[in-house]
Design a protein around this motif. Structure first.
Motif, PDB file in Angstrom:
ATOM      1  N   VAL A 109      90.218 -34.786 -40.660  1.00 45.64           N
ATOM      2  CA  VAL A 109      89.043 -34.760 -41.534  1.00 45.64           C
ATOM      3  C   VAL A 109      87.834 -34.222 -40.780  1.00 45.64           C
ATOM      4  CG1 VAL A 109      87.442 -36.198 -42.852  1.00 45.64           C
ATOM      5  CG2 VAL A 109      89.893 -36.610 -43.012  1.00 45.64           C
ATOM      6  N   GLY A 110      87.695 -34.614 -39.511  1.00 51.48           N
ATOM      7  CA  GLY A 110      86.586 -34.121 -38.696  1.00 51.48           C
ATOM      8  C   GLY A 110      86.618 -32.611 -38.554  1.00 51.48           C
ATOM      9  N   LEU A 111      87.806 -32.058 -38.239  1.00 52.19           N
ATOM     10  CA  LEU A 111      87.931 -30.602 -38.118  1.00 52.19           C
ATOM     11  C   LEU A 111      87.627 -29.919 -39.450  1.00 52.19           C
ATOM     12  CD1 LEU A 111      91.164 -30.406 -35.920  1.00 52.19           C
ATOM     13  CD2 LEU A 111      88.876 -29.663 -35.240  1.00 52.19           C
ATOM     14  N   ALA A 112      88.092 -30.526 -40.545  1.00 53.00           N
ATOM     15  CA  ALA A 112      87.843 -29.945 -41.867  1.00 53.00           C
ATOM     16  C   ALA A 112      86.346 -29.904 -42.175  1.00 53.00           C
ATOM     17  CB  ALA A 112      88.583 -30.755 -42.933  1.00 53.00           C
ATOM     18  N   GLN A 113      85.643 -31.008 -41.893  1.00 44.35           N
ATOM     19  CA  GLN A 113      84.210 -31.064 -42.169  1.00 44.35           C
ATOM     20  C   GLN A 113      83.413 -30.085 -41.320  1.00 44.35           C
ATOM     21  OE1 GLN A 113      83.320 -35.225 -41.598  1.00 44.35           O
ATOM     22  NE2 GLN A 113      83.482 -35.641 -43.794  1.00 44.35           N
ATOM     23  N   HIS A 114      83.972 -29.715 -40.176  1.00 45.14           N
ATOM     24  CA  HIS A 114      83.286 -28.777 -39.286  1.00 45.14           C
ATOM     25  C   HIS A 114      83.723 -27.336 -39.531  1.00 45.14           C
ATOM     26  CE1 HIS A 114      80.970 -31.312 -36.421  1.00 45.14           C
ATOM     27  NE2 HIS A 114      81.770 -32.248 -36.898  1.00 45.14           N
ATOM     28  N   GLY A 115      84.515 -27.127 -40.588  1.00 48.55           N
ATOM     29  CA  GLY A 115      84.914 -25.768 -40.926  1.00 48.55           C
ATOM     30  C   GLY A 115      86.023 -25.202 -40.064  1.00 48.55           C
ATOM     31  N   GLU A 116      86.638 -26.048 -39.248  1.00 47.93           N
ATOM     32  CA  GLU A 116      87.726 -25.589 -38.371  1.00 47.93           C
ATOM     33  C   GLU A 116      89.052 -25.728 -39.130  1.00 47.93           C
ATOM     34  OE1 GLU A 116      86.966 -24.252 -35.649  1.00 47.93           O
ATOM     35  OE2 GLU A 116      84.963 -24.965 -35.210  1.00 47.93           O
ATOM     36  N   GLY A 117      89.176 -24.952 -40.218  1.00 50.01           N
ATOM     37  CA  GLY A 117      90.334 -25.081 -41.095  1.00 50.01           C
ATOM     38  C   GLY A 117      91.650 -24.756 -40.410  1.00 50.01           C
ATOM     39  N   LYS A 118      91.686 -23.635 -39.683  1.00 51.04           N
ATOM     40  CA  LYS A 118      92.935 -23.230 -39.023  1.00 51.04           C
ATOM     41  C   LYS A 118      93.344 -24.240 -37.957  1.00 51.04           C
ATOM     42  CE  LYS A 118      92.345 -18.289 -39.913  1.00 51.04           C
ATOM     43  NZ  LYS A 118      92.199 -16.939 -39.324  1.00 51.04           N
ATOM     44  N   GLU A 119      92.358 -24.749 -37.202  1.00 52.16           N
ATOM     45  CA  GLU A 119      92.664 -25.756 -36.186  1.00 52.16           C
ATOM     46  C   GLU A 119      93.192 -27.044 -36.832  1.00 52.16           C
ATOM     47  OE1 GLU A 119      90.075 -23.916 -36.306  1.00 52.16           O
ATOM     48  OE2 GLU A 119      90.013 -22.801 -34.416  1.00 52.16           O
ATOM     49  N   ALA A 120      92.606 -27.409 -37.982  1.00 55.26           N
ATOM     50  CA  ALA A 120      93.064 -28.611 -38.685  1.00 55.26           C
ATOM     51  C   ALA A 120      94.507 -28.450 -39.144  1.00 55.26           C
ATOM     52  CB  ALA A 120      92.158 -28.903 -39.880  1.00 55.26           C
ATOM     53  N   LEU A 121      94.841 -27.275 -39.687  1.00 56.28           N
ATOM     54  CA  LEU A 121      96.215 -27.038 -40.138  1.00 56.28           C
ATOM     55  C   LEU A 121      97.190 -26.987 -38.965  1.00 56.28           C
ATOM     56  CD1 LEU A 121      95.534 -24.365 -42.913  1.00 56.28           C
ATOM     57  CD2 LEU A 121      96.160 -26.764 -43.224  1.00 56.28           C
ATOM     58  N   HIS A 122      96.732 -26.426 -37.849  1.00 55.43           N
ATOM     59  CA  HIS A 122      97.574 -26.403 -36.644  1.00 55.43           C
ATOM     60  C   HIS A 122      97.846 -27.829 -36.159  1.00 55.43           C
ATOM     61  CE1 HIS A 122      99.313 -25.116 -32.881  1.00 55.43           C
ATOM     62  NE2 HIS A 122      98.393 -25.765 -32.191  1.00 55.43           N
ATOM     63  N   LEU A 123      96.812 -28.671 -36.192  1.00 55.46           N
ATOM     64  CA  LEU A 123      96.977 -30.067 -35.788  1.00 55.46           C
ATOM     65  C   LEU A 123      97.934 -30.790 -36.733  1.00 55.46           C
ATOM     66  CD1 LEU A 123      95.892 -32.198 -33.745  1.00 55.46           C
ATOM     67  CD2 LEU A 123      94.234 -32.834 -35.486  1.00 55.46           C
ATOM     68  N   PHE A 124      97.845 -30.455 -38.020  1.00 46.88           N
ATOM     69  CA  PHE A 124      98.739 -31.059 -39.004  1.00 46.88           C
ATOM     70  C   PHE A 124     100.194 -30.696 -38.705  1.00 46.88           C
ATOM     71  CE2 PHE A 124     100.707 -30.695 -43.349  1.00 46.88           C
ATOM     72  CZ  PHE A 124     100.849 -32.060 -43.546  1.00 46.88           C
ATOM     73  N   GLU A 125     100.434 -29.447 -38.325  1.00 46.49           N
ATOM     74  CA  GLU A 125     101.803 -29.038 -37.985  1.00 46.49           C
ATOM     75  C   GLU A 125     102.300 -29.753 -36.737  1.00 46.49           C
ATOM     76  OE1 GLU A 125     103.875 -27.285 -39.782  1.00 46.49           O
ATOM     77  OE2 GLU A 125     102.316 -27.211 -41.305  1.00 46.49           O
ATOM     78  N   GLN A 126     101.425 -29.947 -35.750  1.00 48.14           N
ATOM     79  CA  GLN A 126     101.816 -30.695 -34.544  1.00 48.14           C
ATOM     80  C   GLN A 126     102.177 -32.134 -34.898  1.00 48.14           C
ATOM     81  OE1 GLN A 126      98.359 -30.063 -32.023  1.00 48.14           O
ATOM     82  NE2 GLN A 126      99.532 -28.661 -30.732  1.00 48.14           N
ATOM     83  N   MET A 127     101.375 -32.704 -35.775  1.00 46.97           N
ATOM     84  CA  MET A 127     101.618 -34.078 -36.215  1.00 46.97           C
ATOM     85  C   MET A 127     102.989 -34.196 -36.867  1.00 46.97           C
ATOM     86  SD  MET A 127      99.361 -36.055 -39.069  1.00 46.97           S
ATOM     87  CE  MET A 127     100.053 -37.403 -40.028  1.00 46.97           C
ATOM     88  N   ARG A 128     103.319 -33.253 -37.733  1.00 46.04           N
ATOM     89  CA  ARG A 128     104.625 -33.299 -38.407  1.00 46.04           C
ATOM     90  C   ARG A 128     105.774 -33.056 -37.433  1.00 46.04           C
ATOM     91  NH1 ARG A 128     104.603 -30.110 -44.062  1.00 46.04           N
ATOM     92  NH2 ARG A 128     104.288 -28.309 -42.687  1.00 46.04           N
ATOM     93  N   SER A 129     105.552 -32.174 -36.455  1.00 44.01           N
ATOM     94  CA  SER A 129     106.614 -31.890 -35.483  1.00 44.01           C
ATOM     95  C   SER A 129     106.941 -33.102 -34.625  1.00 44.01           C
ATOM     96  CB  SER A 129     106.203 -30.721 -34.579  1.00 44.01           C
ATOM     97  OG  SER A 129     105.121 -31.093 -33.735  1.00 44.01           O
ATOM     98  N   LEU A 130     105.966 -34.024 -34.487  1.00 48.28           N
ATOM     99  CA  LEU A 130     106.189 -35.253 -33.724  1.00 48.28           C
ATOM    100  C   LEU A 130     106.824 -36.348 -34.572  1.00 48.28           C
ATOM    101  CD1 LEU A 130     102.842 -35.382 -31.716  1.00 48.28           C
ATOM    102  CD2 LEU A 130     105.123 -34.930 -30.791  1.00 48.28           C
ATOM    103  N   GLY A 131     107.120 -36.031 -35.818  1.00 44.84           N
ATOM    104  CA  GLY A 131     107.779 -37.002 -36.682  1.00 44.84           C
ATOM    105  C   GLY A 131     106.856 -38.030 -37.296  1.00 44.84           C
ATOM    106  N   VAL A 171      93.716 -32.275 -44.972  1.00 48.58           N
ATOM    107  CA  VAL A 171      94.318 -30.938 -44.983  1.00 48.58           C
ATOM    108  C   VAL A 171      93.727 -30.090 -46.105  1.00 48.58           C
ATOM    109  CG1 VAL A 171      96.470 -29.677 -45.379  1.00 48.58           C
ATOM    110  CG2 VAL A 171      96.467 -31.693 -43.908  1.00 48.58           C
ATOM    111  N   LEU A 172      93.632 -30.665 -47.309  1.00 42.76           N
ATOM    112  CA  LEU A 172      93.086 -29.919 -48.451  1.00 42.76           C
ATOM    113  C   LEU A 172      91.600 -29.634 -48.278  1.00 42.76           C
ATOM    114  CD1 LEU A 172      95.010 -31.797 -51.279  1.00 42.76           C
ATOM    115  CD2 LEU A 172      95.344 -29.418 -50.590  1.00 42.76           C
ATOM    116  N   SER A 173      90.870 -30.557 -47.638  1.00 42.16           N
ATOM    117  CA  SER A 173      89.457 -30.300 -47.342  1.00 42.16           C
ATOM    118  C   SER A 173      89.316 -29.129 -46.379  1.00 42.16           C
ATOM    119  CB  SER A 173      88.804 -31.545 -46.734  1.00 42.16           C
ATOM    120  OG  SER A 173      88.766 -32.598 -47.654  1.00 42.16           O
TER     121      SER A 173
END
Length: 988
Positions: free
Chosen positions: A690-712, A723-725
């Motif tokens: 949410v912090g990355l999203a609020q700061h406009g770092e959309g690509k970084e937020a999505l990259h972090l989301f993928e890392q989160m999912r890869s860790l199960g 993510v949607l924000s």
């Protein structure tokens, strides 16, 4: 905001904080994976020795909870834990009485050495599961060991011999004896001595004597064993011969030897004299000890006991029971251990009454591992033995162990009594287990016992099975403990009205309440926001004297806080004589929940002055206060306090600090801290997303989301809001559609109104206002005012007055008093130069008696807030600020800045429009920041409304010309201006 925070001294020492991991989440360390996160720091070379120290502490204190927490930390911080650490984990679980966990660790080991095998064999030998199948499993392990390891040692045979003794199998002992001869360990004093003991216990005195004679060295203990075996078997002549041999050995007899030699000589009467002392003198001394114990004269009792020992007056079982009771009352483990050692030396530990007292003493002193050891060594057990050890485990929070003991009791064919059932019910949190114990209570005719029925009511209440609890409650007498259990159950089941009704019934019948009753009822009042009833309970507590009880007074404070009466909360807090950290934190949290964030810091300063140290929840609460105030410097001080208190690694604290840095505009600090959190829960990932999203770092937020999912790590509803924000604030429309479809398809999460709001916002920001409108109309959910508000703002940006008019109409139907709807509509018409419509919109606004929220911006410099409104001249440095604004406008115009007069929403000349833009509140705040802060340092400004397009454009030029990073937080998001660009990518 100017409240200062006292520094915490570095000399403060706190115990390991691993227990918090289990107080908030119950988990098994075997469910954790050892996969390293890309954000985790690499394990240091000293980490193994660090964990080893904690494991040794857990082993020495039989502290299973500490052991489990250490195991969890090893798994999360060590990619490949060293073998010696895993071996010590097996030993730890063994010493703490958890064979199941020890075996799981052993089975998961990638490589095993002899120490590993010895450790697991020792676990079976020391385990409380001394039933045939477990013992045989130990033998199976030994056979597997011989197939996998060529060399074995005496440390291998030690647990194996104990298993032989526990099994009762003579053939197993003979087989091990043969194996010891084969590998040359039969002459080892330890192995030979153990074999002698086993043969004697099995009645094989002849075989034991042969081994005894072959031993090169024999101590007093072995001589005692042989003498006792001959005497117990009735072999008087052999005993006489052996006693003669003992005298010739030159060894000094101990107390047990003397008693055995008395039996050999035939002097075994009850009234015999020992060392010249008569048994009647012992009884007299015991009577004196009893009077001292009853009169709480513990020093006199211990002095009398010491005199008995110094005068060589032999103690009896009564003496030991009295002194062990004293150890319990003094909470002295050292005294208890000394008495235990003396009982071992004199052989009294084998007596049932003394052994039961030892179990009781260790349980009361919170050393259930030692109690378990005493219990395991008992050759005879009665109901007191079983009840004491089961109750000890239950009260120590070791539910599984307590239930296993209960099952072992049943397997032994024993019948539980009402004390047993009550203890087990306290330990069982599972509904199915509670029902099984209920069945046992019915079968053993104990269900009518008041203790058992009340325990059953409490057990069902804890599982929110109030119908079953009500049936039991109606069939039994109306006592206070049962009423408390019922009221607690109602409160936990969110049925607080029944709690208040039962309390009223108790009061009507004249039944007296206790502190638990009042604390439960006042908590219910807070949950129901029933302040009138809460005040009545408060008055009753004062009348009955319970207002001085910390538990009750803290509950009263919490009730006022939840009901929003901070004035009454302050009065209640000031009446607490010595508030603990919970009361202080409640007060701090209450200030924040009721919009008094600055006062929260003042309360914290008082807390520190009083010498009360904050806990993790306090630190997290203060971090939240910093977030609400966007007070970065205060937040940094809270972070420093967390570091000094050694709780920054706590997941709850870490998550709050990450959220604080993000909301205070320092996303780099937030991300840096996030990477240092060792055990990240879903809340930490969500805060960062949410912090990355609020700061406009959309690509970084999505990259972090993928890392989160890869860790199960499974995302939740909040994750997808982040993510949607991120998609919305970065103009990633197709990605937003992809993620909202993935929610239900991949994770079974139904999109809610907040998720559709983010999607509609993404469409609007991307200029697709018509498509956003269709989305809102096609939803099965009812659209919220926030969705229409976001779409209306998009219509204003895109200049779509036709769609904007329709959206504004729907928004005003939902919220007729929403000033932003009128303002957005008016501004949209003004941007299109439709001044007649502007006038109509403002007339409608006045007709509804709606007032526009004034726009203002503020900046924090040297822990002081400076507030600005448009054309503001109230600041003492107003003249300098306005001069600075003129200089700034001049400089950025030279760089290419052109005022966007479309954002001047009044019908005036072009030159006047430009001047109106120059003195917007955010420009004044930034100008003040340029004047008041050192060069190259970031400038952070907060605005209560959305930033206008001209100011947004100007900030990009100011950041480039002056080489400063400007972080501007408006009502929607963060804008990070640097080198002439904004992090939002002009999507806001």
């Amino acid at each position: 905001m100017q409240a200062s925070l006292k520094a915490i001294p570095f000399s403060f020492h706190r115990p390991p904080r691993f227990y918090y991991l289990l107080s908030s989440h119950s988990f098994s360390p075997f469910l954790l994976t050892s996969t390293n996160s890309p954000f985790s720091s690499s394990p240091s070379s000293s980490s193994s020795s660090q964990w080893f120290g904690f494991l040794r502490h857990a082993i020495s204190s039989s502290d299973l909870r500490l052991g489990k927490c250490t195991h969890a930390r090893i798994l999360t911080s060590e990619e490949n834990p060293e073998r010696f650490l895993i071996n010590n984990l097996i030993t730890m679980y063994s010493k703490c009485g958890s064979l199941t966990h020890a075996r799981r660790v052993f089975d998961k080991m990638p490589e095993r050495d002899l120490v590993s095998w010895n450790s697991i064999l020792a676990a079976y030998a020391q385990s409380y599961e001394h039933v045939i199948d477990s013992t045989e499993e130990g033998f199976v392990l030994f056979r597997s060991l011989r197939q996998n390891v060529v060399f074995t040692s005496r440390m291998t045979l030690a647990p194996l011999l104990k298993l032989c003794l526990c099994s009762g199998y003579v053939w197993a002992s003979e087989a091990v004896h043969g194996y010891a001869c084969k590998i040359g360990l039969d002459s080892d004093e330890f192995v030979a001595g153990a074999l002698v003991n086993i043969y004697l216990k099995f009645g094989k005195v002849k075989e034991g004597r042969v081994l005894f004679e072959e031993m090169p060295g024999r101590d007093v203990v072995l001589w005692n064993l042989m003498l006792k075996a001959y005497l117990d078997m009735g072999f008087k002549e052999e005993a006489v011969e052996l006693s003669s041999a003992f005298h010739k050995s030159g060894l000094h007899p101990n107390g047990i030897t003397l008693r055995l030699l008395d039996r050999v000589s035939g002097d075994d009467s009850e009234g015999r004299q020992v060392n010249g002392n008569d048994a009647s003198e012992i009884r007299s001394k015991n009577q004196i000890l009893t009077k001292y114990l009853q009169g709480s004269q513990y020093s006199s009792l211990l002095q009398c006991f010491a005199d008995m020992v110094d005068s060589n007056l032999e103690c009896d079982s009564v003496t030991f029971v009295l002194v062990l009771s004293t150890a319990v009352r003094l909470d002295s483990l050292a005294l208890g251990k000394q008495v235990h050692s003396m009982a071992l030396k004199l052989g009294f530990d084998l007596m049932l009454t003394v052994a039961n007292s030892l179990i009781n003493m260790y349980c009361k002193l919170r050393k259930v591992g030692y109690a378990r050891t005493v219990f395991n060594s008992m050759s005879e057990r009665d109901s007191i033995s079983w009840n004491s050890v089961i109750s000890g485990f239950a009260q120590s929070g070791l539910e599984v162990e307590a239930v296993c003991l209960f099952m072992e009791l049943l397997r032994c064919g024993l019948t539980p009594d009402h004390y047993t059932l009550t203890s087990v019910l306290k330990a069982t949190s599972s509904l199915s287990l509670n029902k099984q114990v209920h069945v046992h209570a019915i079968k053993t005719n104990n269900v009518g016992d008041s203790f058992v029925s009340t325990a059953l009511i409490d057990a069902y209440s804890r599982n929110k099975c109030m119908k079953e609890a009500e049936v039991l409650f109606s069939r039994n007498s109306f006592d206070l403990v049962a009423c408390n259990a019922m009221m607690s159950g109602y409160t936990q089941s969110n049925d607080g009205d029944k709690t208040l009704k039962l309390f009223a019934l108790m009061h009507k019948q004249g039944d007296r309440s206790d502190d638990f009753t009042l604390a439960t009822v006042v908590k219910t009042c807070g949950s129901l926001f029933a302040m009138n009833q809460g005040k009545q309970v408060h008055a009753y507590a004062i009348k009955s004297g319970y207002n001085l009880d910390l538990w009750v007074s803290s509950g009263v404070l919490d009730m006022y806080v939840k009901c929003g009466d901070m004035k009454a909360a302050h009065v209640a807090f000031n009446c607490i004589a010595a508030p603990d950290d919970v009361a202080w934190t409640t007060m701090i949290s209450g200030c924040i929940e009721n919009g008094e964030e600055e006062r929260a810091f003042h309360v914290y300063s008082q807390m520190r002055l009083m010498g009360v140290l904050p806990d993790e929840f306090t630190i997290a609460t203060l971090a939240k206060a910093s977030s609400c105030l966007t007070a970065l410097e205060q937040g940094r001080q809270i972070h420093a306090n967390a570091l000094k208190l050694n709780c920054s690694g706590d997941p709850f604290v870490g998550t709050s600090l990450v959220d604080m840095y993000a909301k205070c505009g320092s996303i780099d600090d937030a991300f840096s801290l996030f990477k240092r959190i060792e055990m990240r829960n879903i809340a930490a990932w969500n805060a960062m997303l949410v912090g990355l999203a609020q700061h406009g770092e959309g690509k970084e937020a999505l990259h972090l989301f993928e890392q989160m999912r890869s860790l199960g790590i499974k995302p939740d509803k909040v994750t997808f809001i982040g993510v949607l924000s991120a998609c919305s604030h970065s103009g990633l429309v197709s990605e937003a559609y992809k993620q909202i479809k993935s929610m239900d398809r991949d994770y079974g999460i139904k999109p809610e109104i907040e998720h559709y709001s983010c999607l509609a916002d993404a469409l609007g920001r991307a200029g697709l206002v018509r498509e956003a409108e269709k989305l809102i109309e096609s939803m099965s959910l009812e659209a919220s005012a926030s969705m229409y508000r976001a779409l209306l703002a998009a219509c204003r940006v895109q200049g779509d007055t036709e769609t904007g008019k329709r959206v504004a109409t729907k928004l005003l139907e939902l919220e007729p008093s929403d000033s932003s709807a009128y303002v957005l509509l008016s501004n949209m018409y003004a941007a299109a130069s439709k001044w007649t419509e502007v006038k109509l919109a403002r007339t409608m606004m006045r007709g509804q008696n709606v007032k526009k929220d004034p726009g203002f911006s503020w900046i924090e410099v040297k822990n002081k807030i400076h507030l600005f409104v448009v054309d503001d001249r109230s600041n003492p440095q107003a003249e300098l600020i306005y001069r600075k604004v003129k200089d700034v406008i001049r400089d950025i115009k030279q760089e290419g800045y052109v005022p966007e007069t479309d954002y001047t929403l009044v019908d005036v000349e072009e030159e006047e429009k430009e001047r109106a833009l120059y003195y917007h509140s955010e420009k004044l705040a930034v100008a003040f920041g340029l004047m008041s802060t050192p060069p190259a340092t970031p400038i952070r400004v907060i605005k209560n409304l959305r930033v206008c397009g001209d100011c947004h454009n100007a900030m990009k030029y100011i950041a480039k010309v002056y080489g400063r990073e400007i972080v501007l937080r408006d009502a929607n998001r963060f804008h990070r201006f640097k080198d002439g660009k904004c992090s939002c990518g002009d999507f806001w």
